[in-house]
Design a protein around this motif. Structure first.
Motif, PDB file in Angstrom:
ATOM      1  N   PHE A 181       0.838  -1.193   0.000  1.00 45.54           N
ATOM      2  CA  PHE A 181       0.000   0.000   0.000  1.00 45.54           C
ATOM      3  C   PHE A 181       0.871   1.240   0.000  1.00 45.54           C
ATOM      4  CE2 PHE A 181       0.395  -1.186   4.500  1.00 45.54           C
ATOM      5  CZ  PHE A 181       0.750   0.011   5.117  1.00 45.54           C
ATOM      6  N   VAL A 182       0.270   2.361  -0.360  1.00 50.65           N
ATOM      7  CA  VAL A 182       0.880   3.681  -0.283  1.00 50.65           C
ATOM      8  C   VAL A 182       0.229   4.361   0.909  1.00 50.65           C
ATOM      9  CG1 VAL A 182       1.154   5.884  -1.470  1.00 50.65           C
ATOM     10  CG2 VAL A 182       1.192   3.755  -2.774  1.00 50.65           C
ATOM     11  N   PHE A 183       0.988   5.142   1.662  1.00 46.83           N
ATOM     12  CA  PHE A 183       0.494   5.699   2.923  1.00 46.83           C
ATOM     13  C   PHE A 183       0.626   7.217   2.950  1.00 46.83           C
ATOM     14  CE2 PHE A 183       1.561   7.083   7.257  1.00 46.83           C
ATOM     15  CZ  PHE A 183       0.402   6.707   7.916  1.00 46.83           C
ATOM     16  N   GLN A 184      -0.429   7.884   3.418  1.00 49.76           N
ATOM     17  CA  GLN A 184      -0.407   9.323   3.671  1.00 49.76           C
ATOM     18  C   GLN A 184      -0.821   9.554   5.114  1.00 49.76           C
ATOM     19  OE1 GLN A 184       0.990  11.414   1.726  1.00 49.76           O
ATOM     20  NE2 GLN A 184      -0.312  12.080   0.066  1.00 49.76           N
ATOM     21  N   THR A 185      -0.085  10.417   5.825  1.00 49.55           N
ATOM     22  CA  THR A 185      -0.474  10.826   7.166  1.00 49.55           C
ATOM     23  C   THR A 185      -1.414  12.018   7.056  1.00 49.55           C
ATOM     24  OG1 THR A 185       1.695  10.170   7.993  1.00 49.55           O
ATOM     25  CG2 THR A 185       0.375  11.549   9.427  1.00 49.55           C
TER      26      THR A 185
ATOM     27  N   ILE B 256       0.063  14.308  -7.105  1.00 46.46           N
ATOM     28  CA  ILE B 256       0.369  14.620  -8.495  1.00 46.46           C
ATOM     29  C   ILE B 256      -0.727  14.038  -9.373  1.00 46.46           C
ATOM     30  CG2 ILE B 256       2.026  14.282 -10.381  1.00 46.46           C
ATOM     31  CD1 ILE B 256       4.166  13.863  -8.105  1.00 46.46           C
ATOM     32  N   LEU B 257      -1.338  14.881 -10.192  1.00 47.49           N
ATOM     33  CA  LEU B 257      -2.273  14.410 -11.212  1.00 47.49           C
ATOM     34  C   LEU B 257      -1.430  14.190 -12.453  1.00 47.49           C
ATOM     35  CD1 LEU B 257      -5.213  16.899 -10.610  1.00 47.49           C
ATOM     36  CD2 LEU B 257      -4.836  14.649  -9.584  1.00 47.49           C
ATOM     37  N   HIS B 258      -1.500  13.003 -13.044  1.00 49.45           N
ATOM     38  CA  HIS B 258      -0.480  12.586 -14.004  1.00 49.45           C
ATOM     39  C   HIS B 258      -1.084  11.853 -15.190  1.00 49.45           C
ATOM     40  CE1 HIS B 258       3.000   9.962 -15.201  1.00 49.45           C
ATOM     41  NE2 HIS B 258       3.632  11.104 -15.032  1.00 49.45           N
ATOM     42  N   LYS B 259      -0.562  12.130 -16.372  1.00 55.38           N
ATOM     43  CA  LYS B 259      -0.939  11.372 -17.567  1.00 55.38           C
ATOM     44  C   LYS B 259       0.300  11.231 -18.447  1.00 55.38           C
ATOM     45  CE  LYS B 259      -3.935  10.867 -21.484  1.00 55.38           C
ATOM     46  NZ  LYS B 259      -5.031  11.359 -22.282  1.00 55.38           N
ATOM     47  N   ARG B 260       0.698   9.984 -18.658  1.00 53.65           N
ATOM     48  CA  ARG B 260       1.842   9.719 -19.538  1.00 53.65           C
ATOM     49  C   ARG B 260       1.441   9.964 -20.989  1.00 53.65           C
ATOM     50  NH1 ARG B 260       2.680   4.289 -16.671  1.00 53.65           N
ATOM     51  NH2 ARG B 260       3.875   4.899 -14.833  1.00 53.65           N
ATOM     52  N   ASN B 261       2.357  10.516 -21.760  1.00 50.34           N
ATOM     53  CA  ASN B 261       2.089  10.775 -23.178  1.00 50.34           C
ATOM     54  C   ASN B 261       1.947   9.494 -23.990  1.00 50.34           C
ATOM     55  OD1 ASN B 261       2.112  13.506 -22.659  1.00 50.34           O
ATOM     56  ND2 ASN B 261       4.171  13.844 -23.426  1.00 50.34           N
ATOM     57  N   ASP B 262       2.519   8.390 -23.505  1.00 52.35           N
ATOM     58  CA  ASP B 262       2.408   7.137 -24.261  1.00 52.35           C
ATOM     59  C   ASP B 262       1.107   6.389 -23.971  1.00 52.35           C
ATOM     60  OD1 ASP B 262       2.767   5.871 -21.786  1.00 52.35           O
ATOM     61  OD2 ASP B 262       4.691   4.961 -22.317  1.00 52.35           O
TER      62      ASP B 262
ATOM     63  N   VAL C 289       1.893  11.247  -3.731  1.00 53.12           N
ATOM     64  CA  VAL C 289       1.456  10.121  -4.530  1.00 53.12           C
ATOM     65  C   VAL C 289       1.018  10.666  -5.887  1.00 53.12           C
ATOM     66  CG1 VAL C 289      -0.888  10.220  -3.596  1.00 53.12           C
ATOM     67  CG2 VAL C 289      -0.044   8.083  -4.542  1.00 53.12           C
ATOM     68  N   ALA C 290       1.277   9.906  -6.945  1.00 57.03           N
ATOM     69  CA  ALA C 290       0.859  10.303  -8.291  1.00 57.03           C
ATOM     70  C   ALA C 290      -0.359   9.484  -8.681  1.00 57.03           C
ATOM     71  CB  ALA C 290       1.987  10.093  -9.293  1.00 57.03           C
ATOM     72  N   MET C 291      -1.392  10.160  -9.164  1.00 55.87           N
ATOM     73  CA  MET C 291      -2.635   9.511  -9.579  1.00 55.87           C
ATOM     74  C   MET C 291      -2.817   9.698 -11.080  1.00 55.87           C
ATOM     75  SD  MET C 291      -5.214  10.615  -6.544  1.00 55.87           S
ATOM     76  CE  MET C 291      -4.913  10.050  -4.869  1.00 55.87           C
ATOM     77  N   ALA C 292      -2.954   8.591 -11.795  1.00 59.50           N
ATOM     78  CA  ALA C 292      -3.178   8.657 -13.235  1.00 59.50           C
ATOM     79  C   ALA C 292      -4.598   9.151 -13.491  1.00 59.50           C
ATOM     80  CB  ALA C 292      -2.970   7.290 -13.868  1.00 59.50           C
ATOM     81  N   VAL C 293      -4.726  10.159 -14.353  1.00 56.21           N
ATOM     82  CA  VAL C 293      -6.029  10.701 -14.734  1.00 56.21           C
ATOM     83  C   VAL C 293      -6.124  10.757 -16.256  1.00 56.21           C
ATOM     84  CG1 VAL C 293      -6.281  12.039 -12.601  1.00 56.21           C
ATOM     85  CG2 VAL C 293      -5.242  13.116 -14.602  1.00 56.21           C
TER      86      VAL C 293
END
Length: 131
Positions: A8-12, A115-121, A70-74
């Motif tokens: 898991f990924v954790f945020q306090t 981070i809101l993230h979208k890879r170009n590929d 944390v980076a979230m793919a959108v």
């Protein structure tokens, strides 16, 4: 030691009653576990889980923008950023195109960076280098 996977990924977080609705309602993550008594929540975050833990003597971490993120793919960084900004979410970095991806950075109620993230590929999630 043999690390097998990320469990898991954790945020306090400092205020469980503010953070859970933000991750559930504002970001739209599906809750898996919410334990108000212990200040612990888990959300579906394929291919893993995003866990929130309220700061306490058992979780002696300080939430905030200097911590990990944390980076979230959108699907669309610009649209997602604008929607969240319209909802009153703090934007830490406006959308940019790095040449490899589009991204922006928002803050959760404690200032933890997301981070809101979208890879170009067009890929998202973990990329298996052995495939």
């Amino acid at each position: 030691m043999n690390v097998k996977a990320a469990d898991f990924v954790f945020q306090t977080v400092s205020d469980f009653s503010t953070s859970v609705p933000f991750y559930r309602d504002t970001l739209g993550l599906e809750p898996e576990t919410i334990d108000k008594e212990s200040g612990w929540a888990e959300f579906a975050f394929p291919p893993t889980t995003l866990a929130l833990g309220e700061a306490s003597p058992q979780m002696p971490f300080t939430p905030g923008e200097s911590g990990s993120g944390v980076a979230m793919a959108v699907d669309d960084v610009e649209t997602a950023t604008k929607e969240l900004e319209d909802d009153g979410v703090t934007i830490l970095m406006d959308p940019i195109d790095s040449g490899v991806c589009h991204m922006s950075i928002i803050a959760d109620p404690d200032g933890n960076p997301i981070i809101l993230h979208k890879r170009n590929d067009g890929t998202s999630g973990r990329v298996d280098p052995f495939l």
